[in-house]
Design an enzyme around this catalytic site. Structure first.
Site, PDB file in Angstrom:
ATOM      1  N   LYS A 302      -0.593   3.937  16.185  1.00  0.00           N
ATOM      2  CA  LYS A 302      -0.674   2.650  15.252  1.00  0.00           C
ATOM      3  C   LYS A 302      -0.065   1.517  15.904  1.00  0.00           C
ATOM      4  O   LYS A 302       1.031   1.339  16.202  1.00  0.00           O
ATOM      5  CB  LYS A 302       0.134   3.084  14.059  1.00  0.00           C
ATOM      6  CG  LYS A 302       0.487   1.830  13.089  1.00  0.00           C
ATOM      7  CD  LYS A 302       1.083   2.517  11.741  1.00  0.00           C
ATOM      8  CE  LYS A 302       1.424   1.282  11.084  1.00  0.00           C
ATOM      9  NZ  LYS A 302       2.276   1.651   9.659  1.00  0.00           N
ATOM     10  N   ASP A 307       4.834  -5.591   9.894  1.00  0.00           N
ATOM     11  CA  ASP A 307       4.308  -5.173   8.708  1.00  0.00           C
ATOM     12  C   ASP A 307       5.329  -5.730   7.589  1.00  0.00           C
ATOM     13  O   ASP A 307       6.088  -5.198   7.323  1.00  0.00           O
ATOM     14  CB  ASP A 307       4.502  -3.570   8.757  1.00  0.00           C
ATOM     15  CG  ASP A 307       4.056  -3.003   7.242  1.00  0.00           C
ATOM     16  OD1 ASP A 307       3.236  -3.837   6.515  1.00  0.00           O
ATOM     17  OD2 ASP A 307       4.100  -1.698   6.929  1.00  0.00           O
ATOM     18  N   LYS A 314       7.049  -6.299   1.299  1.00  0.00           N
ATOM     19  CA  LYS A 314       8.532  -5.317   1.315  1.00  0.00           C
ATOM     20  C   LYS A 314       9.540  -6.298   0.949  1.00  0.00           C
ATOM     21  O   LYS A 314       9.573  -7.556   1.057  1.00  0.00           O
ATOM     22  CB  LYS A 314       8.718  -4.771   2.834  1.00  0.00           C
ATOM     23  CG  LYS A 314       7.573  -3.863   3.278  1.00  0.00           C
ATOM     24  CD  LYS A 314       7.890  -3.320   4.614  1.00  0.00           C
ATOM     25  CE  LYS A 314       6.894  -2.501   5.083  1.00  0.00           C
ATOM     26  NZ  LYS A 314       6.840  -1.111   4.513  1.00  0.00           N
ATOM     27  N   ASP A 325       6.433  -1.387  14.079  1.00  0.00           N
ATOM     28  CA  ASP A 325       5.357  -0.660  13.397  1.00  0.00           C
ATOM     29  C   ASP A 325       4.404  -0.359  14.453  1.00  0.00           C
ATOM     30  O   ASP A 325       3.185  -0.085  13.946  1.00  0.00           O
ATOM     31  CB  ASP A 325       4.865  -1.408  12.128  1.00  0.00           C
ATOM     32  CG  ASP A 325       4.383  -0.662  11.147  1.00  0.00           C
ATOM     33  OD1 ASP A 325       4.702   0.630  11.383  1.00  0.00           O
ATOM     34  OD2 ASP A 325       3.914  -0.933  10.349  1.00  0.00           O
ATOM     35  N   ASP A 384       0.807  -2.050   1.249  1.00  0.00           N
ATOM     36  CA  ASP A 384       1.837  -1.467   2.257  1.00  0.00           C
ATOM     37  C   ASP A 384       1.312  -0.178   2.844  1.00  0.00           C
ATOM     38  O   ASP A 384       1.997   0.206   3.794  1.00  0.00           O
ATOM     39  CB  ASP A 384       3.124  -1.415   1.704  1.00  0.00           C
ATOM     40  CG  ASP A 384       4.331  -1.361   2.637  1.00  0.00           C
ATOM     41  OD1 ASP A 384       3.964  -1.847   3.564  1.00  0.00           O
ATOM     42  OD2 ASP A 384       5.447  -1.191   2.082  1.00  0.00           O
ATOM     43  N   GLU A 386      -0.959   0.220   4.781  1.00  0.00           N
ATOM     44  CA  GLU A 386      -1.943  -0.209   5.833  1.00  0.00           C
ATOM     45  C   GLU A 386      -2.222   0.695   6.909  1.00  0.00           C
ATOM     46  O   GLU A 386      -3.218   0.662   7.571  1.00  0.00           O
ATOM     47  CB  GLU A 386      -1.439  -1.653   6.337  1.00  0.00           C
ATOM     48  CG  GLU A 386      -0.589  -1.758   7.274  1.00  0.00           C
ATOM     49  CD  GLU A 386       0.746  -1.063   7.159  1.00  0.00           C
ATOM     50  OE1 GLU A 386       1.232  -0.763   6.182  1.00  0.00           O
ATOM     51  OE2 GLU A 386       1.402  -0.751   8.262  1.00  0.00           O
ATOM     52  N   ARG A 388      -2.145   4.048   7.701  1.00  0.00           N
ATOM     53  CA  ARG A 388      -3.603   5.028   7.422  1.00  0.00           C
ATOM     54  C   ARG A 388      -5.011   4.524   7.534  1.00  0.00           C
ATOM     55  O   ARG A 388      -5.757   4.896   7.830  1.00  0.00           O
ATOM     56  CB  ARG A 388      -3.269   5.791   5.962  1.00  0.00           C
ATOM     57  CG  ARG A 388      -3.347   4.954   4.842  1.00  0.00           C
ATOM     58  CD  ARG A 388      -2.536   5.502   3.794  1.00  0.00           C
ATOM     59  NE  ARG A 388      -1.295   5.794   3.750  1.00  0.00           N
ATOM     60  CZ  ARG A 388      -0.457   6.506   3.107  1.00  0.00           C
ATOM     61  NH1 ARG A 388      -0.869   7.185   2.065  1.00  0.00           N
ATOM     62  NH2 ARG A 388       0.892   6.621   3.112  1.00  0.00           N
TER      63      ARG A 388
HETATM   64  N1  BES Z   1       5.193   0.898   8.433  1.00  0.00           N
HETATM   65  C1  BES Z   1       5.467   1.468   7.174  1.00  0.00           C
HETATM   66  C2  BES Z   1       6.428   2.789   7.484  1.00  0.00           C
HETATM   67  C3  BES Z   1       7.829   2.475   8.060  1.00  0.00           C
HETATM   68  C4  BES Z   1       8.932   2.656   7.015  1.00  0.00           C
HETATM   69  C5  BES Z   1       8.004   2.848   8.991  1.00  0.00           C
HETATM   70  C6  BES Z   1      10.070   2.760   7.163  1.00  0.00           C
HETATM   71  C7  BES Z   1       9.279   2.738   9.617  1.00  0.00           C
HETATM   72  C8  BES Z   1      10.336   2.585   8.801  1.00  0.00           C
HETATM   73  C9  BES Z   1       4.327   2.077   6.435  1.00  0.00           C
HETATM   74  O1  BES Z   1       3.126   1.022   6.750  1.00  0.00           O
HETATM   75  C10 BES Z   1       4.453   1.818   4.982  1.00  0.00           C
HETATM   76  O2  BES Z   1       5.044   0.682   4.601  1.00  0.00           O
HETATM   77  N2  BES Z   1       4.618   2.884   4.202  1.00  0.00           N
HETATM   78  C11 BES Z   1       4.874   2.879   2.892  1.00  0.00           C
HETATM   79  C12 BES Z   1       3.510   3.923   2.344  1.00  0.00           C
HETATM   80  C13 BES Z   1       3.454   3.936   0.809  1.00  0.00           C
HETATM   81  C14 BES Z   1       3.222   2.487   0.271  1.00  0.00           C
HETATM   82  C15 BES Z   1       2.607   4.985   0.249  1.00  0.00           C
HETATM   83  C16 BES Z   1       5.991   3.532   2.790  1.00  0.00           C
HETATM   84  O3  BES Z   1       6.354   4.593   3.277  1.00  0.00           O
HETATM   85  O4  BES Z   1       6.900   3.579   1.823  1.00  0.00           O
HETATM   86 ZN    ZN Z   2       3.262  -0.046   8.462  1.00  0.00          ZN
HETATM   87 MN    MN Z   3       3.346  -0.874   5.201  1.00  0.00          MN
END
Ligand code: BES
Ligand code: ZN
Ligand code: MN
Length: 532
Positions: A302, A307, A314, A325, A384, A386, A388
């Site tokens: 990725k 992000d 966020k 990210d 958020d 994104e 996947r």
């Molecule tokens: N990049 C984030 C995940 C992340 C969170 C990485 C904290 C490192 C530290 C990812 O893109 C994300 O925002 N995931 C969301 C998914 C949710 C919206 C289903 C998450 O984990 O909150």
């Molecule tokens: Zn992300």
């Molecule tokens: Mn995200």
């Protein structure tokens, strides 16, 4: 359109980053293997380990015969044992006591490194010994150090395995991210030479040192990429770094630009990119062995360079470190650097979808329905989620090239923190025998990993909307549902998913990693690929 894109494109601050050389870190530690005595070594610092012995509940440091401690103590007139007794040294792992030699041998100092108890020895014991030795060397401004490598196994760990871990520690202990500091605030790397005194197999030790230096150099490189802010480390920058890695390692490198990404029907990657002024990039680096390839492995990383969450923005607390990210991309690329140097007999393809996830009038939104490269329709319920999306298109592209195993690495879900805490990589997937092999590799590599179930029942949460799939599930186990979504794109290819949302980054200094990008799980991935 192209014109418009360019006029919106910011001026990227690449000039801020002078260290564009991916090979920079690999040249920092010279390791030699010598026979003879430790005392005769022409170095600034001699390293001795003291093990922790518990007697009646009291810990005492004990000099070892195996690494020359007892002999050195005798040569120094009992000075080492005197210090141990007087100061009641415990030998606890991570401790260090400097002793001056006052001209009794060539080295100015001896350092007594606490090694912990014999029973608790793992490869990370040697990494930590390396880190501590590097810190002490820096403290006394030593340029070189020497230690004796015992020829027997310690807790089933062969000398070569210990040697590799030691050099990794020596180099990781010196890692710092000071590119943006003025010259006079940057600490020079002085400690660049280590001599291992050994009666054993010299070739095996030298090979281990070479491998360790390569791996540690790649980890430092991955850390640099992760630590670089997103105004420097843009998708374009990642592509240039990939080209540099490929050029040095004689790898093939193909970069797809925005138009080619459209032509490849990677609509999910395009959608995530819609809010960004910087165009998306798709990187494909491949390594082909000289002879016939024993296996074909695909790695997908990725590469979201920042992000914000998009319209599902966020909070500042969660956004702060989101330059990390692209940790998956960094580790995949740095792994290719190691593979190019070590030339295993397997073919490896690395795929990196890269973009920012930003907020903009053109940004994608909740309820948008998109068509993935695979043809599946996806309803966006959270911008958020994104990672996947960009991975789904990359995985589909990789799967079309029919690998025998696909491993993706992604900072995918914050939920890993609740499942496994701050240091673990979550492992999921369908290739169970390969997962077992990977977990075994992680033990040698000293990186924390734990498998979570790919619970198919939670797939139901993705269905029921107007499209074939929603981009988020309903279960509270977001790490599992994130993996399940990716699983919809791997078809029949045996697959391992590594969620590195926690392990790729450290909020605080830890024994083997300073605050910031960690480079995990590069050691495991290299160990695993080299074992195939
Ligand atoms: N990049 C984030 C995940 C992340 C969170 C990485 C904290 C490192 C530290 C990812 O893109 C994300 O925002 N995931 C969301 C998914 C949710 C919206 C289903 C998450 O984990 O909150
Ligand atoms: Zn992300
Ligand atoms: Mn995200």
């Amino acid at each position: 359109m192209e014109q418009q894109e360019r006029s919106r494109a910011p001026h990227d601050s690449r000039h801020l980053h002078s260290r564009a050389d991916p090979a920079k870190h690999s040249a920092t530690m010279q390791c030699l293997v010598q026979s003879g005595s430790l005392l005769a070594c022409n170095v600034d610092l001699l390293a001795i380990t003291v093990l922790q012995r518990k007697e009646n509940g009291v810990s005492r440091a004990q000099l070892q015969r195996g690494d020359g401690g007892v002999e050195l103590d005798r040569a120094l007139g009992g000075k080492l044992s005197e210090v141990i007794t007087r100061e009641e040294l415990t030998g606890e792992l991570g401790t260090a006591r400097l002793v001056e030699t006052n001209g009794q041998c060539k080295a100015r100092h001896v350092v007594l490194l606490g090694g912990g108890t014999v029973q608790s020895c793992t490869t990370n014991t040697w990494r930590r010994l390396g880190v501590t030795l590097a810190r002490v060397a820096e403290q006394v401004k030593a340029r070189s150090a020497a230690g004796l490598m015992q020829t027997e196994s310690v807790q089933r760990l062969k000398p070569a395995v210990r040697a590799q871990a030691l050099i990794e520690g020596l180099m990781l202990g010196q890692y710092r991210f000071d590119t943006f500091k003025p010259e006079d605030e940057r600490k020079p790397l002085r400690f660049t030479s280590f001599i291992a005194v050994s009666k054993g197999n010299r070739n095996a030790l030298e090979a281990a040192f070479t491998r360790g230096a390569l791996v540690a150099g790649a980890i430092c490189q991955a850390r640099d990429w992760i630590n670089l802010p997103s105004n420097v480390c843009t998708p374009q920058y990642l592509a240039e770094q990939a080209q540099l890695v490929a050029k040095r390692g004689h790898l093939k490198c193909q970069i797809l630009d925005s138009d080619q990404i459209t032509a490849e029907r990677m609509h999910l990657l395009k959608a995530v990119n819609q809010g960004s002024a910087r165009p998306p990039i798709f990187i494909h680096v491949s390594y082909t062995p000289k002879g016939k390839a024993k296996r074909r492995v695909a790695l997908v990383g990725k590469g979201v360079t920042f992000d914000t969450g998009g319209y599902d923005l966020k909070t500042s607390k969660h956004m702060g470190d989101m330059k990390n990210d692209m940790g998956g991309a960094a580790v995949v690329l740095a792994t290719m650097q190691v593979m190019a140097a070590l030339q295993p007999a397997i073919a490896i393809d690395a795929y990196i979808p890269s973009t920012e996830n930003m907020v903009d009038a053109l940004g994608y939104k909740s309820s948008d329905i998109l068509t993935a490269r695979s043809g599946k329709t996806i309803e966006i319920v959270n911008t958020d989620a994104e990672g996947r999306l960009v991975l789904a298109d990359a995985i589909d592209y990789a799967v079309e090239r029919e690998p025998e195993l696909l491993i993706d690495l992604a900072t995918l879900t914050g939920g890993v923190q609740y499942a496994l805490g701050e240091i673990y990589t979550a492992v999921l997937g369908t290739a169970q025998s390969m997962i077992n092999k990977l977990l075994a590799a992680s033990t040698v590599a000293g990186e924390a990993m734990w498998q979570l179930p790919l619970e198919e029942e939670y797939l139901a949460g993705f269905k029921g909307g107007p499209a074939q799939l929603r981009n988020c599930g309903k279960s509270g186990a977001s790490t599992i549902t994130g993996a399940l979504f990716l699983g919809q794109f791997v078809r029949e290819v045996p697959w391992i998913h590594l969620d590195i949302a926690e392990s790729a980054w450290s909020d605080e200094d830890r024994p083997l990693t300073s605050r910031g990008g960690t480079g995990a799980p590069l050691r495991t991935l290299c160990e695993f690929l080299l074992s195939l």
